[in-house]
Design an enzyme around this catalytic site. Structure first.
Site, short mmCIF file in Angstrom:
data_model
loop_
_atom_site.label_atom_id
_atom_site.label_comp_id
_atom_site.label_asym_id
_atom_site.label_seq_id
_atom_site.Cartn_x
_atom_site.Cartn_y
_atom_site.Cartn_z
CB VAL A 191 -8.56 3.43 -8.91
CG1 VAL A 191 -9.96 3.83 -9.35
CG2 VAL A 191 -8.34 3.67 -7.43
CE1 TYR A 192 -13.77 2.64 -10.99
CE2 TYR A 192 -14.29 1.33 -12.92
CZ TYR A 192 -14.39 2.51 -12.21
OH TYR A 192 -15.12 3.56 -12.74
CB THR A 193 -11.03 -4.34 -7.13
OG1 THR A 193 -12.41 -4.10 -7.41
CG2 THR A 193 -10.94 -5.35 -5.98
CG HIS A 194 -4.70 -1.54 -5.68
ND1 HIS A 194 -4.51 -0.20 -5.43
CD2 HIS A 194 -3.46 -2.09 -5.79
CE1 HIS A 194 -3.21 0.04 -5.38
NE2 HIS A 194 -2.55 -1.07 -5.59
#
Length: 343
Positions: free
Chosen positions: A52-55
């Site tokens: 989920v970090y920066t998608h």
């Protein structure tokens, strides 16, 4: 850099891990690769990211660095996470077998690796039976897609339940838990830390500097401004400037941190991180940096030895607030007894 076992496993990790939530968001790919270069050169071997970090961009940035540095990559322990939404559909999140199987394959692809060393469930999922999640993770280990698994943001009862369900079925057990933990936020010491110690699970604290508060860069009654997280968003989530500025405990903690930093000729960040490294069950502290300057400063914590008196002073200044029961002194007394008896 010092090394510790990854929870109850035999894998060795540096006591300062590199978190990559800033990669592709607050730090460009070039800056992110520079941070990775410096971290590895300093002796670090533990990289933490999440889908989920920066998608997904953070994983991709890490993956391209790994591909460009195969010799160094072979010595690194790579951790990532799955659970939060990666799409708009009802099954694009959670800890179900359906979502995790796709999330894991996607993370493997973005990172460009055949196996993820530590795969972490990013939060509890009340809609998915824990048996379904744990069976998936055990199968993923058997398939060689992951070596170990852990959790993030679980409460004490959730961790304990997962451990005992895994044991009852003869499945692999978790080795780590990522909680928020720092001098300002110590609530996990009531239930999460004891649960981790009981299970032999290693803690990987995130936000060890309290969203920048423990760096000493904020001033009492002066709203932050400029290129800092709170300067750009003063009411940012749990780290809100107004709430912490209005709390006298915040400034008691910072006063003691600054005093000890002066004695050691160290930074406030280094003192706060060094204190965290003394806490029970802590395996590695996750650094969340967006510049090389921040990284280089934080890395100095690994060799900083606080005295017993300094640790005690920090403990006292940051003692979490509790009611008398069940976590205050009367409640604690009820959970212990003298070996020689007596009232």
């Amino acid at each position: 850099m010092n090394h510790r076992n990854l929870g109850r496993s035999g894998t060795s990790v540096s006591d300062l891990a590199l978190g990559t939530m800033t990669f592709g968001h607050e730090a460009s790919e070039e800056a992110s690769h520079g941070i990775l270069d410096a971290y590895v050169k300093a002796g670090g071997n533990f990289i933490d990211t999440a889908d989920v970090y920066t998608h997904g961009v953070s994983e991709e940035i890490v993956g391209r660095w790994l591909a460009a540095h195969p010799t160094e990559a072979d010595q690194l322990v790579i951790a990532t996470k799955g659970r939060f939404p990666m799409g708009d559909g009802p099954n694009d999140l959670g800890l179900s077998r359906r979502h995790l199987s796709r999330a894991l394959d996607a993370s493997l692809s973005r990172l460009g690796v055949e196996t993820i060393d530590l795969y972490q469930m990013h939060a509890w999922d009340a809609l998915t039976p824990i048996e379904e999640t744990l069976r998936f993770l055990n199968d993923a280990i058997t398939a060689g897609k992951i070596l170990y698994y852990g959790f993030s943001n679980f409460t004490g009862w959730q961790l304990t339940k997962a451990v005992h369900v895994a044991r009852a079925h003869g499945w692999a057990e978790p080795v780590t838990l990522q909680p928020q933990y720092n001098l300002i936020v110590r609530g996990i010491e009531h239930e999460v830390v004891p649960a981790a110690l009981d299970a032999g699970v290693g803690l990987l604290p995130w936000s060890p500097l309290g969203g920048g508060w423990l760096t000493g860069k904020y001033r009492r009654d002066e709203a932050p401004s400029g290129a800092t997280r709170l300067g750009e968003d003063p009411e940012r989530g749990m780290e809100s400037w107004r709430a912490r500025n209005d709390d006298p405990r915040t400034w008691r903690i910072l006063d003691v941190v600054q005093e000890i930093a002066g004695v050691h000729e160290a930074s406030a960040s280094q003192v706060a991180l060094a204190w965290l490294l003394t806490r029970p069950a802590v395996t590695s502290v996750i650094l969340g940096v967006r510049t090389l300057q921040q990284l280089n400063d934080n890395l100095g914590a690994s060799g900083l030895e606080l005295t017993e008196a300094q640790v005690a002073a920090l403990d006292e200044a940051s003692a979490p607030r509790v009611e008398d029961y069940p976590y205050g002194e009367p409640g604690v007394r009820q959970r212990h007894r003298r070996i020689d008896g007596g009232r």
